[in-house]
Design an enzyme around this catalytic site. Structure first.
Site, PDB file in Angstrom:
ATOM      1  N   HIS A   1       2.784   7.900  -6.382  1.00 13.16           N
ATOM      2  CA  HIS A   1       3.848   8.770  -6.221  1.00 13.16           C
ATOM      3  C   HIS A   1       3.655   9.958  -7.420  1.00 13.16           C
ATOM      4  O   HIS A   1       3.863  11.148  -7.074  1.00 13.16           O
ATOM      5  CB  HIS A   1       5.255   8.271  -6.052  1.00 13.16           C
ATOM      6  CG  HIS A   1       5.313   7.649  -4.770  1.00 13.16           C
ATOM      7  ND1 HIS A   1       6.129   8.054  -3.867  1.00 13.16           N
ATOM      8  CD2 HIS A   1       5.091   6.126  -4.575  1.00 13.16           C
ATOM      9  CE1 HIS A   1       6.087   7.260  -2.737  1.00 13.16           C
ATOM     10  NE2 HIS A   1       5.422   6.164  -3.141  1.00 13.16           N
TER      11      HIS A   1
ATOM     12  N   HIS B   1      -2.777   3.901  -2.376  1.00 10.90           N
ATOM     13  CA  HIS B   1      -1.174   3.811  -2.315  1.00 10.90           C
ATOM     14  C   HIS B   1      -0.776   2.783  -1.193  1.00 10.90           C
ATOM     15  O   HIS B   1      -0.015   2.024  -1.130  1.00 10.90           O
ATOM     16  CB  HIS B   1      -0.582   5.122  -1.681  1.00 10.90           C
ATOM     17  CG  HIS B   1       0.793   5.152  -1.414  1.00 10.90           C
ATOM     18  ND1 HIS B   1       1.305   5.114  -0.092  1.00 10.90           N
ATOM     19  CD2 HIS B   1       1.851   4.858  -2.011  1.00 10.90           C
ATOM     20  CE1 HIS B   1       2.539   5.051  -0.030  1.00 10.90           C
ATOM     21  NE2 HIS B   1       3.112   5.059  -1.244  1.00 10.90           N
TER      22      HIS B   1
ATOM     23  N   ASN C   1       1.128  -0.252  -1.422  1.00 11.35           N
ATOM     24  CA  ASN C   1       2.544  -0.481  -0.701  1.00 11.35           C
ATOM     25  C   ASN C   1       2.944  -1.027   0.527  1.00 11.35           C
ATOM     26  O   ASN C   1       3.905  -1.758   0.670  1.00 11.35           O
ATOM     27  CB  ASN C   1       2.653   1.253  -0.351  1.00 11.35           C
ATOM     28  CG  ASN C   1       4.255   1.615   0.281  1.00 11.35           C
ATOM     29  OD1 ASN C   1       4.983   1.668  -0.650  1.00 11.35           O
ATOM     30  ND2 ASN C   1       4.110   1.768   1.685  1.00 11.35           N
TER      31      ASN C   1
ATOM     32  N   HIS D   1       2.651   1.226  -8.349  1.00  9.67           N
ATOM     33  CA  HIS D   1       3.365   2.031  -7.295  1.00  9.67           C
ATOM     34  C   HIS D   1       3.870   3.358  -7.590  1.00  9.67           C
ATOM     35  O   HIS D   1       3.255   4.361  -7.144  1.00  9.67           O
ATOM     36  CB  HIS D   1       4.316   1.245  -6.527  1.00  9.67           C
ATOM     37  CG  HIS D   1       4.883   1.789  -5.209  1.00  9.67           C
ATOM     38  ND1 HIS D   1       5.915   1.324  -4.496  1.00  9.67           N
ATOM     39  CD2 HIS D   1       4.013   2.681  -4.464  1.00  9.67           C
ATOM     40  CE1 HIS D   1       6.009   2.131  -3.309  1.00  9.67           C
ATOM     41  NE2 HIS D   1       5.132   2.795  -3.384  1.00  9.67           N
TER      42      HIS D   1
ATOM     43  N   ILE E   1       5.459   7.416   2.207  1.00 10.37           N
ATOM     44  CA  ILE E   1       6.664   6.666   2.053  1.00 10.37           C
ATOM     45  C   ILE E   1       6.735   6.057   0.662  1.00 10.37           C
ATOM     46  O   ILE E   1       5.609   5.879   0.081  1.00 10.37           O
ATOM     47  CB  ILE E   1       6.592   5.678   3.194  1.00 10.37           C
ATOM     48  CG1 ILE E   1       7.940   4.855   3.318  1.00 10.37           C
ATOM     49  CG2 ILE E   1       5.531   4.679   3.428  1.00 10.37           C
ATOM     50  CD1 ILE E   1       9.252   5.486   3.747  1.00 10.37           C
TER      51      ILE E   1
END
Length: 774
Positions: A440, A626, A630, A435, A774
């Protein structure tokens, strides 16, 4: 006639402004300059010129904050939605194209202010707070061979010397146009505040009775969803004194009296205990929140790639006697040749750090889990190996225990514990690597390089920009309250204070071309090339929901990118001659991912195919990858016994009081090992934040403005892409209704929806936003 020209506007007050001319000889407006002489900033969404002589309507998509001239000294330039390669830029626009990029690059000096629009690089030097004591010191990540890391956005602020409060956390610099809009910020804060509950830890601990910090039974855990836990009035006062009033309504839900009442996670919505089955344990490796780890086992026993001079013999101690009775009559050699043996391997990644991790309150193991592909298409767990560093030193190898499935007695209780330890390690790896690091962190350098080197007029800027929305902002906020020293991640993940340096170690293994889904599947040995199969790939586990759905999305993205790039690049030579594109790729490699600049696997960016593959990977990471990693965090991990993130005890040994307790009450032992009350509540709060869609989300196949380009071919290709995405979702729904595909719903009766492209706002367990938002 002038082909393109600049017109000028001075804004004294917000409101409508008109620009009149009637001379057809002026030509086509290509950009406008604007100065804000008002006392406050305003957001300029777009400007549209209607009835332009000989041209009709001309759109200027802006989507930017315009600050007062008293703060931002330069006039702002906004271009029309025309697209130009650098060499094709009209001479009247060329100066402004170049100056705008210079402004966005900045001069690399000083602390950046909120009105600045500078994109620049920095190492992760803001995670620790050494003034609070040595326990809050953290190494700088990036810029060294010991701790390599992707770069983040530069703020110019000195490394932290003391803790940041919530208000300061929300004001860390990111370029102004990267900051959340008001709607997004309000949505996010209502839930993000829950991740700060460690500041109220003493008050929360007073809530829990009988055995402080522990649940007594699974029924106790279920109270978090079925009625909530009452908060004593004294604790309520502390909360009211520390939490802004506008947040209380959300945190206290609707009755104003109860606290810590959470939505029911999907994994227990139909059956409260189906998560404990071996089939569900294995299925989540294919359709859960970390479906990117399982690989084909090609040698037995499993070997290690760790240096034997440093770590001794790390070969697995699993033997054929452990597993051969569960292979449907086959031998180990036969199932390896037939590619039916698989492994979830968290041994080599964890072993170098395990001694340090277990010096904290965490007590856990490196793990290997072997699985067999059955005739019905599901995976059967065969054995779990749990390993510790040798007590006499790393060079002596590992001390390992092997557990096999049992249905009754203490052997079943030990098997359930073994699965729990696998869940702990997989949860931590998921949160830190799959993740945070692989989506990110690795995407932020692409955002910075794109804004510094590609003009808004550039076709690749227009292609990629929607996939960068809100990422720098969420990453900056994460550095202050989630991944920082003492932040929520360190409290809720087993790696504790070593979390971020652990992720740095695994960044060493990151290879950009292997982030392409087909390459990832081939590398893990769960797919082979086969020209007779769709997309030229054959999945060895045919009912592998993440891979099946992911390949459909991947190739839809690639087709869109190919169609789009073909509008602007007719041959390879046009790639080589694109100065902005070459500068972008050079800076991305040498600065953004500078610790890997010498790697030979980077694409050279000399061909159209390299450009198409590169852009497809970027869009895949930011959107579908993602989303798959996520948005299932709460549906699966919102019930901590199913996805425990921390273990506080090792497996009980015979003859100890802990073993006697395991015999007497195995459920209580499981909960005491994996699910402390406070950390469970904090973990649930965190994954609830991370699993929600904001109400203003933009999803794959959509744009936030229809006038993003004036090129009809590009618009036609994008419309085709949007239709393809809709068709793919309908296909996913049909597969979820096929009872033969057991891995798509499993014993928990939970359909695989994580790669459904569309969603509403909130906690949905579906939806692919365009970006890591997010």
């Amino acid at each position: 006639m002038i082909k393109n020209f600049i017109f000028y506007a001075i804004v004294f007050l917000p409101g409508s402004n008109t620009f009149d001319w009637d001379n057809e000889e002026i030509g086509t407006p290509g950009a406008f300059l604007i100065r804000n002489n008002h006392h406050s900033e305003f957001y300029l969404k777009s400007l549209t010129l209607e009835d332009v002589p000989s041209h009709g309507v001309i759109h200027f998509p802006c989507n930017s904050w315009v600050y007062p001239a008293s703060k931002y000294q330069n006039d702002r330039v906004f271009f029309s939605n025309k697209t130009y390669l650098p060499a094709e830029t009209p001479i009247s626009l060329l100066k402004y194209r170049e100056e705008e990029l210079e402004n966005l690059r900045g001069d690399g000096k000083g602390q950046l202010q909120e009105w600045d629009r500078v994109y620049d690089y920095e190492v992760y030097n803001d995670l620790g707070n050494p003034d609070k004591g040595p326990q809050h010191a953290r190494p700088v990540l990036g810029g060294s061979t010991e701790y390599p890391y992707p770069r983040r956005g530069r703020t110019g602020r000195a490394p932290a010397k003391s803790g940041l409060n919530l208000a300061l956390s929300l004001n860390i610099y990111v370029p102004r146009d990267e900051r959340f809009g008001h709607l997004k910020l309000a949505d996010f804060l209502s839930y993000a505040l829950k991740s700060i509950v460690q500041v109220l830890k003493p008050e929360f601990e007073s809530i829990f009775d009988k055995t402080p910090n522990e649940f007594d039974s699974f029924e106790d855990v279920l109270k978090l969803y079925e009625g909530g836990l009452e908060v004593p009035e004294g604790v309520v006062k502390v909360i009211r004194d520390n939490v802004p009033l506008e947040m209380l309504k959300e945190i206290f839900r609707t009755d104003g009296e109860r606290f810590l009442k959470f939505p029911l996670p999907q994994v227990i919505a139909v059956d409260k205990f189906a998560w404990r089955t071996d089939e569900e344990f294995a299925r989540e490796m294919l359709a859960g929140i970390n479906p990117v780890m399982i690989r084909s086992l090609e040698e037995f026993p499993p070997a290690s790639k760790l240096d034997p001079k440093v770590y001794g013999d790390q070969t697995s101690t699993i033997t054929k006697e452990h597993i051969e009775s569960n292979l449907e009559g086959h031998t180990i050699n036969e199932v390896i040749i037939e590619r039916k043996l698989f492994i979830l391997d968290h041994h080599d990644a964890l072993m170098p750090y395990l001694r340090r991790i277990n010096s904290t309150s965490t007590k856990t193991y490196a793990s290997r889990t072997l699985l067999f592909l059955q005739k019905n298409g599901t995976l059967k767990p065969l054995a779990i190996e749990l390993s510790l560093p040798h007590p006499e030193g790393d060079q002596h190898g590992a001390i390992s225990k092997v557990f096999v499935p049992e249905e009754k007695g203490v052997e079943n209780s030990l098997w359930q514990l073994a699965k729990g330890y696998v869940g702990v390690v997989d949860s931590g790896y998921h949160q830190l690597i799959s993740h945070w690091l692989h989506t990110h962190a690795v995407i932020e350098p692409f955002i910075i390089a794109t804004n510094r080197q590609l003009s808004v007029l550039h076709p690749i800027y227009k292609l990629l920009h929607p996939h960068y929305r809100d990422t720098m902002n969420i990453n900056a906020l994460g550095r202050q309250i989630l991944i920082n020293a003492g932040g929520a991640l360190e409290v809720t993940v087993f790696t504790s204070k070593y979390s971020m340096e652990f992720s740095s170690m695994l960044y060493k293994d990151w290879v950009f071309p292997e982030q392409a889904l087909p390459q990832d599947l081939l590398k893990r040995g769960v797919a082979v090339k086969d020209s007779s199969c769709p997309h030229g790939l054959k999945l060895l586990i045919e009912d592998y929901p993440f891979a099946v759905d992911g390949l459909e999305i991947w190739f839809a993205i690639k087709t869109w990118v190919q169609d789009y790039c073909s509008v602007y690049y007719k041959d390879d030579e046009s790639i080589k001659k694109d100065a902005e594109l070459q500068s972008w790729w050079k800076e991305l490699r040498e600065k953004g991912h500078g610790d890997k600049k010498e790697e030979i696997w980077w694409p050279k960016m000399q061909t159209r195919e390299e450009l198409i593959e590169t852009c497809t990977i970027i869009i895949w990471i930011a959107s579908a990858l993602h989303a798959a990693i996520n948005f299932g965090q709460y549906p699966y991990g919102g019930y901590p016994p199913n996805r425990p993130a921390i273990s506080s005890k090792l497996v009980p040994e015979k003859g100890t009081p802990e073993y006697d307790e395991l015999l007497a009450n195995p459920d209580k032992t499981y909960l005491k090992t994996f699910t402390s009350q406070f950390k469970a509540v904090l973990g649930i709060s965190l994954v609830e934040i991370l699993s929600r869609h904001s109400s203003d989300e933009v999803y794959l196949g959509q744009r936030d403005t229809e006038n993003w380009t004036s090129d009809a071919e590009a618009l036609e290709a994008f419309a085709k892409f949007g239709k393809k995405i809709e068709d793919i979702e309908e296909g996913m729904k049909r597969m979820n209704n096929d009872e033969k595909l057991r891995n798509r719903y499993g014993p928990v009766k939970m359909p695989y929806t994580l790669l459904y492209p569309s969603s509403e706002g909130g906690l949905t367990g579906r939806g692919i936003p365009n970006s890591v938002s997010i």
